[in-house]
Design a protein around this motif. Structure first.
Motif, short mmCIF file in Angstrom:
data_model
loop_
_atom_site.label_atom_id
_atom_site.label_comp_id
_atom_site.label_asym_id
_atom_site.label_seq_id
_atom_site.Cartn_x
_atom_site.Cartn_y
_atom_site.Cartn_z
N SER A 1 0.85 -1.20 0.00
CA SER A 1 0.00 0.00 0.00
C SER A 1 0.88 1.24 0.00
O SER A 1 1.78 1.38 0.83
N LYS A 2 0.57 2.14 -0.92
CA LYS A 2 1.42 3.33 -1.06
C LYS A 2 1.41 4.17 0.21
O LYS A 2 2.45 4.70 0.61
N ASP A 3 0.28 4.26 0.86
CA ASP A 3 0.17 5.11 2.06
C ASP A 3 0.66 4.41 3.33
O ASP A 3 1.05 5.09 4.30
N LEU A 4 0.60 3.09 3.33
CA LEU A 4 0.90 2.37 4.58
C LEU A 4 2.27 1.67 4.59
O LEU A 4 2.64 1.08 5.62
N THR A 5 3.00 1.75 3.50
CA THR A 5 4.27 1.00 3.44
C THR A 5 5.20 1.40 4.58
O THR A 5 5.71 0.54 5.32
N ILE A 6 5.44 2.69 4.73
CA ILE A 6 6.38 3.14 5.77
C ILE A 6 5.84 2.88 7.17
O ILE A 6 6.57 2.33 8.02
N PRO A 7 4.57 3.24 7.47
CA PRO A 7 4.06 2.91 8.82
C PRO A 7 4.07 1.40 9.10
O PRO A 7 4.38 0.98 10.20
N TRP A 8 3.68 0.60 8.08
CA TRP A 8 3.72 -0.86 8.28
C TRP A 8 5.13 -1.35 8.56
O TRP A 8 5.35 -2.20 9.44
N LEU A 9 6.11 -0.82 7.81
CA LEU A 9 7.50 -1.24 7.99
C LEU A 9 7.98 -0.90 9.40
O LEU A 9 8.64 -1.71 10.06
N LYS A 10 7.62 0.31 9.87
CA LYS A 10 8.01 0.70 11.23
C LYS A 10 7.34 -0.21 12.26
O LYS A 10 7.96 -0.63 13.24
N GLN A 11 6.04 -0.52 11.98
CA GLN A 11 5.32 -1.36 12.94
C GLN A 11 5.91 -2.76 13.02
O GLN A 11 6.12 -3.29 14.12
N ILE A 12 6.22 -3.39 11.90
CA ILE A 12 6.74 -4.76 11.93
C ILE A 12 8.12 -4.78 12.58
O ILE A 12 8.49 -5.74 13.27
N LYS A 13 8.90 -3.70 12.37
CA LYS A 13 10.21 -3.63 13.03
C LYS A 13 10.04 -3.59 14.54
O LYS A 13 10.75 -4.28 15.28
N ASP A 14 9.06 -2.76 15.00
CA ASP A 14 8.82 -2.67 16.45
C ASP A 14 8.33 -4.00 17.01
O ASP A 14 8.74 -4.43 18.08
N VAL A 15 7.43 -4.64 16.27
CA VAL A 15 6.89 -5.93 16.74
C VAL A 15 8.01 -6.96 16.84
O VAL A 15 8.13 -7.69 17.85
N LEU A 16 8.83 -7.04 15.82
CA LEU A 16 9.91 -8.04 15.82
C LEU A 16 10.95 -7.74 16.89
O LEU A 16 11.53 -8.67 17.49
N TRP A 17 11.21 -6.48 17.15
CA TRP A 17 12.21 -6.17 18.20
C TRP A 17 11.67 -6.52 19.58
O TRP A 17 12.41 -6.98 20.44
N ILE A 18 10.34 -6.31 19.77
CA ILE A 18 9.77 -6.76 21.05
C ILE A 18 9.90 -8.27 21.17
O ILE A 18 10.19 -8.81 22.25
N CYS A 19 9.69 -8.97 20.07
CA CYS A 19 9.91 -10.43 20.07
C CYS A 19 11.34 -10.76 20.51
O CYS A 19 11.57 -11.68 21.31
N CYS A 20 12.30 -10.01 19.99
CA CYS A 20 13.70 -10.25 20.34
C CYS A 20 13.94 -10.01 21.83
O CYS A 20 14.64 -10.79 22.50
N GLN A 21 13.37 -8.92 22.35
CA GLN A 21 13.57 -8.60 23.77
C GLN A 21 12.96 -9.67 24.67
O GLN A 21 13.51 -10.02 25.71
N LEU A 22 11.80 -10.18 24.27
CA LEU A 22 11.16 -11.24 25.06
C LEU A 22 11.96 -12.53 24.99
O LEU A 22 12.06 -13.27 25.98
N LEU A 23 12.53 -12.83 23.83
CA LEU A 23 13.33 -14.05 23.68
C LEU A 23 14.54 -14.05 24.60
O LEU A 23 14.98 -15.11 25.06
N LYS A 24 15.10 -12.88 24.87
CA LYS A 24 16.27 -12.80 25.75
C LYS A 24 15.97 -13.33 27.14
O LYS A 24 16.84 -13.88 27.81
N LYS A 25 14.72 -13.13 27.57
CA LYS A 25 14.37 -13.44 28.97
C LYS A 25 13.76 -14.81 29.14
O LYS A 25 13.56 -15.26 30.27
N LEU A 26 13.46 -15.48 28.05
CA LEU A 26 12.81 -16.78 28.15
C LEU A 26 13.83 -17.89 28.38
O LEU A 26 14.94 -17.85 27.86
N LYS A 27 13.42 -18.90 29.14
CA LYS A 27 14.28 -20.05 29.46
C LYS A 27 13.80 -21.28 28.70
O LYS A 27 12.68 -21.77 28.94
N PRO A 28 14.63 -21.81 27.80
CA PRO A 28 14.19 -22.94 26.97
C PRO A 28 13.83 -24.19 27.75
O PRO A 28 13.07 -25.03 27.25
#
Length: 1025
Positions: free
Chosen positions: A122-149
């Motif tokens: 989407s021409k209007d949502l590409t940049i906001p979507w990209l920022k959102q998925i980056k934020d979502v994935l980084w939160i995933c990374c932060q949560l993975l640091k604290k989890l015990k397998p």
């Protein structure tokens, strides 16, 4: 007249100031109240907004779960924006639902509006979507640091967040690019690369490292196959996307390849990942990246010691699995490993201090140690072991091992004689050895001819430097390394052949020149020699006599002769040319390595000869010059005597020993001079209680009194003095009689070995109440005999003499090698277990020893709980050594310690360092050569009218030389001196001197006088009428 008083003015000013301060404080309170109200209103507003947004998020997921409304990408995007706006720790559950919703949208078939990733187009949502998925994935990374397998619930969350990362860092699973959407792949791939770049900047690899370490840095991995595959796939994607750029390779090496034993886990759990490593030729890329010294150092500095070791283990195991790459990149691979080990070596310490930490592989280490890795160290060690495993050694040493040593077709060995190998003459042993081995090999002398700057030599040298660095760095697994390097029987002989070919003349001269040069080339050549010596010494130490002399494992006898000659000359020149005096660091380590290998060969030769006469002597060394330098305190002479006394003829060393004793006597005032006489200790001994009286009167004497003059007076049971002529011979008779009694096996202080009946302490000597004090007393008496040069006919077992000399404390001492001197039959039985081809467990042995002690069966455990531990193929070598150590050390530990304590009171142990075990036996019991009658004549003293030309004396010497054979002459010597062997330095050193006295007696006095003749055993009296 109208002025205002000064005090009223001050009061007015104070009141005005107070009023201003009150107004100011009031304004500040009003301002603070306003700010507090604003903050509270803001907080309450935020809380209402957060509550409202959370309600909207909860309502969204609730209605979606009930199926009331259908989710589409835009609705997920909007609800995700709201959740991310308020996200905090309490929103974890909501975030999980968001992730599941996003992933679920990606799984829907043929509905592009539902796919979350469709918003990227989407021409209007590409940049906001990209920022959102980056934020979502980084939160995933932060949560993975604290989890015990290892926690089940956390394991599920790890799978969820990893799936998010896997899904949005690669387009392979996106339905949008299938079919007609294939044209979109390049653009979408760039979006994925953008996402990965963002994550890398935020610390993506650090997160993966923490997750991998939590799951793998343990004895048993807690990551499942799918989880490990996902993590490794994620770690590899940025590297591949960046076309293996140096920055990404650096991050991959630091964060992923330094995880303990990750390659082993990948190889076991996920073969697909290993295939990916090979398909991308990662090992070669790692090797070439690390081949630049500054990049390798940068990696090591970032990792420090513990993690550098983990990276090292992973690279080694990868090399083992990729033999082709290892062979093609051998030079770079060896350099990389050497550089990494050298970095660790900087921080390896020899001892504990406030700045060191204990590491299970490196030992004391002066860098911070990550103790969380300790549980995984056995796996890391297992990976390291592949470096000295057969496969890698065959690859690295291919140039050396490819050489052929055969000179002609092997011929069958000659039939083995039935006699014991120990009893074979040395010449016969040489003949057999050459017959057996000369037909197979022809390596006898250094021949030279190979240029040291050739590529082949440089490669072999660099490989030797690698293994030598490993030996000095991986201190806690040093023995494992040496055992691995000696596993191939032909590696060390071929390495010796390679050394012999170096330089224009070969061997010795080249290495002596290297000692005087400080070039890198010289250091590498010396490292090769050092590795050869360390490995060969280890090999010969662990081989038993059958393997060395009869089977001739690895080295042939003539090779050992050549090597020992080379080592002897090398060590001699290092000392005599002054190199050792100033040696430090690597040169000092080299000396100790070469000297250690030399002494192992020398001690083996002392136990069982394989060298010709005078093999160890240096003919270019003049004993007179050495003694002069010792007198002057020259360092090289002292070092020579300390390290290689065997290069000096034995008689010269005995003479030096006697000189040392004489000097000590002079310093203690024990020798009569013109100005002073030594103190004399008088003792009275009853012949019927000689041992008891001697023990009671001598055991409490100070050491210096025992070393001094002792006069003995014999009395009968009635206290009447015995007649006799005392010229120190009475004390000698007393000493010899004491020694004869205490060493009599019937007393049970000492026992005799089976076969050659040599003496050692009895394990059951405790039946005597004061047996340890008796052993200490015996040690003092034997020490006194050696101190005075009195030879006594006491044959000791060599294993016991080795303990007296302190050889059993040596790093290279092997109990099993000494066992034949105790019980040759027992030794054969033990070594047969070593060679047993079947299952040793079938023999029903345990780690214990059953012994018949005075009619009772006693079970001795070789280790705690040993009687319940069966002997297996895995622990049979330990069993053999434990058994040998028990029989020769543990059983007689207290008795031996007491004897040594007494002996060393009189004889300084440093004095005996210049003698081998057989030479100490000769020092005690005299020379085993035939009696030199001319020497005995020359040093005989005559009394009472006798002289050398007297007809009776001529008759005596004529009978001894013509009518007596060698055995009878030995019996004559034993009769007059109580020892059948002559003194080591000849009869000039017989104490007291042999004398013949003419005594005129009547017929009726002959018998009584003859009975008293033994009052002085060193003074043979011829009785004449």
């Amino acid at each position: 007249m109208f002025g205002v008083p000064q005090s009223s003015k001050s009061e007015f000013l104070d009141k005005a100031r107070q009023a201003r301060e009150e107004r100011k404080g009031h304004k500040e309170k009003e301002k603070a109240a306003t700010q507090i109200q604003a903050l509270i209103r803001r907080f309450l507003c935020r809380c209402r907004l957060q509550k409202q947004l959370r309600k909207e998020v909860d309502d969204y997921f609730q209605t979606s779960e009930t199926g009331a409304t259908k989710r589409n990408a835009l609705s997920i995007f909007k609800i995700a924006r709201k959740l991310l706006f308020i996200y905090c720790q309490e929103d974890k559950m909501r975030f999980e639902k968001l992730c599941r919703a996003i992933l679920a949208s990606m799984e829907v078939e043929n509905e592009p509006k539902v796919w979350y990733v469709s918003l990227a187009l989407s021409k209007d949502l590409t940049i906001p979507w990209l920022k959102q998925i980056k934020d979502v994935l980084w939160i995933c990374c932060q949560l993975l640091k604290k989890l015990k397998p290892d926690i089940l619930q956390d394991g599920k969350l790890i799978t969820l967040h990893l799936t998010m990362l896997v899904t949005f860092t690669d387009t392979s699973t996106w339905r949008i690019v299938r079919g007609k959407g294939e044209a979109l792949r390049p653009a979408l791939t760039r979006i994925c690369e953008n996402i990965m770049g963002h994550l890398n900047q935020k610390g993506f690899y650090s997160m993966l490292q923490i997750l991998l370490t939590n799951g793998l840095a343990r004895s048993k991995p807690s990551l499942s196959k799918g989880t490990l595959t996902a993590i490794f796939t994620l770690s590899l994607r940025p590297v591949i996307a960046a076309h293996f750029s140096e920055n990404l390779l650096r991050s991959f090496l630091i964060h992923i390849m330094s995880v303990p034993a990750i390659v082993s886990h990948l190889n076991v759990l996920t073969p697909e990942c290993m295939a990916s490593i090979q398909s991308h030729d990662l090992l070669r890329k790692f090797i070439l990246f690390l081949s630049r010294e500054e990049q390798c150092l940068d990696i090591c500095v970032c990792l420090e010691g513990s993690h550098t070791l983990c990276l090292l283990g992973n690279l080694i195991y990868l090399g083992y699995l990729n033999e082709k790459v290892l062979e093609e990149e051998a030079n770079h691979f060896v350099k990389d490993l050497t550089d990494m080990l050298s970095y660790c070596q900087r921080y390896v310490s020899q001892k504990k201090s406030n700045l060191t930490h204990w590491h299970p592989v490196l030992g004391w280490f002066s860098q911070t140690v990550d103790y969380g890795l300790n549980e995984s160290m056995p796996l890391v060690t297992k990976q390291l072991q592949y470096l000295w495993g057969v496969s890698v050694i065959l690859t690295l040493f291919s140039d050396v091992l490819s050489k052929k040593l055969e000179s002609q077709e092997p011929t069958p060995p000659p039939p083995q004689p039935s006699t014991s190998q120990n009893n074979l003459p040395v010449k016969s042993l040489f003949k057999r050895a050459f017959q057996k081995s000369a037909s197979v090999r022809n390596i006898l002398k250094p021949v030279g001819g190979k240029r040291v700057d050739s590529a082949e030599v440089q490669k072999v040298c660099s490989i030797c430097v690698l293994y030598q660095t490993a030996l000095s760095t991986l201190t806690q697994i040093r023995l494992q390394i040496l055992t691995g390097l000696t596993h191939l029987d032909d590696l060390l002989p071929k390495l010796w052949a390679f050394i012999c070919e170096l330089g224009p003349q070969g061997g010795l001269k080249l290495f002596m020149d290297c000692l005087n040069n400080d070039t890198e080339e010289s250091k590498q050549l010396l490292a090769m020699l050092m590795l050869f010596c360390d490995c060969s010494r280890h090999l010969i130490t662990i081989l038993d006599d059958i393997e060395v002399y009869e089977e001739q494992t690895s080295f042939k006898i003539e090779e050992l002769l050549t090597i020992s000659s080379f080592l002897n000359t090398f060590v001699y020149k290092m000392i005599w040319d002054g190199i050792l005096e100033n040696a430090k660091g690597e040169k000092l380590e080299l000396f100790h390595s070469v000297h250690g290998w030399l002494m192992v060969l020398y001690e083996r030769d002392c136990r069982r000869r394989f060298t010709p006469d005078d093999h160890w002597l240096r003919k270019d060394l003049k004993p007179s010059l050495l003694f002069q330098e010792l007198e002057k305190g020259k360092k090289r002479a002292q070092l020579l005597l300390q390290y290689i006394p065997h290069v000096i003829p034995h008689k010269n060393r005995v003479l030096l020993f006697r000189n040392i004793v004489t000097k000590e006597k002079e310093s203690l005032g024990l020798i009569e001079t013109s100005s002073a006489s030594p103190h004399v200790t008088h003792i009275t001994i009853r012949r019927s209680r000689m041992l008891e009286d001697g023990y009671d009167q001598l055991r409490r004497l100070p050491v210096n009194s025992i070393k001094g003059v002792i006069r003995v007076k014999f009395v009968n049971d009635l206290g009447v003095d015995e007649a006799g002529i005392d010229q120190d011979g009475v004390f000698k008779e007393f000493l010899e009689e004491i020694i004869k009694k205490v060493f009599n096996p019937a007393l049970n202080l000492f026992k005799t070995t089976s076969g050659d009946e040599r003496l050692y302490p009895s394990p059951t000597s405790y039946i005597h109440e004061n047996h340890l004090q008796l052993f200490e007393f015996v040690g003092k008496m034997l020490g006194k005999a050696v101190y005075e040069g009195i030879v006594v006919d006491v044959p000791f077992a060599s294993f016991f003499l080795s303990q007296v000399l302190g050889h059993h404390h040596s790093t290279f001492y092997s109990s099993i090698d000494e066992l034949p001197s105790l019980d040759s039959e027992f030794y054969k039985n033990l070594t047969s277990i070593k060679r047993y081809d079947g299952d040793v467990g079938d023999l029903g042995l345990t780690l214990s020893y059953d012994e018949d002690v005075m009619g009772q069966l006693v079970c001795h455990e070789l280790i705690p709980g040993g009687k319940t531990i069966p002997v297996t193929n895995e622990n049979k070598i330990s069993y053999i050594h434990l058994m040998a150590h028990f029989r020769m050390h543990t059983q007689i530990k207290e008795q031996t310690a007491a004897f040594i304590r007494g002996f060393r009171c009189i004889i300084n142990p440093e004095w005996l360092h210049m003698f081998s075990t057989p030479e100490v036996q000769r020092l005690v019991s005299g020379d085993n050569a035939e009696i030199d009658l001319d020497d005995l004549k020359k040093h005989t003293v005559y009394y009472g009218g006798f002289h050398s030309s007297h007809r009776v004396i001529i008759w005596l010497w004529d009978i001894l030389s013509s009518d007596f054979n060698a055995e009878e002459r030995a019996m004559f010597l034993k009769f007059v001196t109580s020892c059948s062997r002559p003194p080591l330095l000849g009869f000039a050193y017989l104490k007291p001197p042999f004398s013949i006295r003419c005594v005129e007696v009547s017929d009726d006095q002959v018998r009584s006088r003859h009975l008293n003749a033994q009052t002085d055993l060193n003074e043979k009296c011829l009785l004449l009428n």
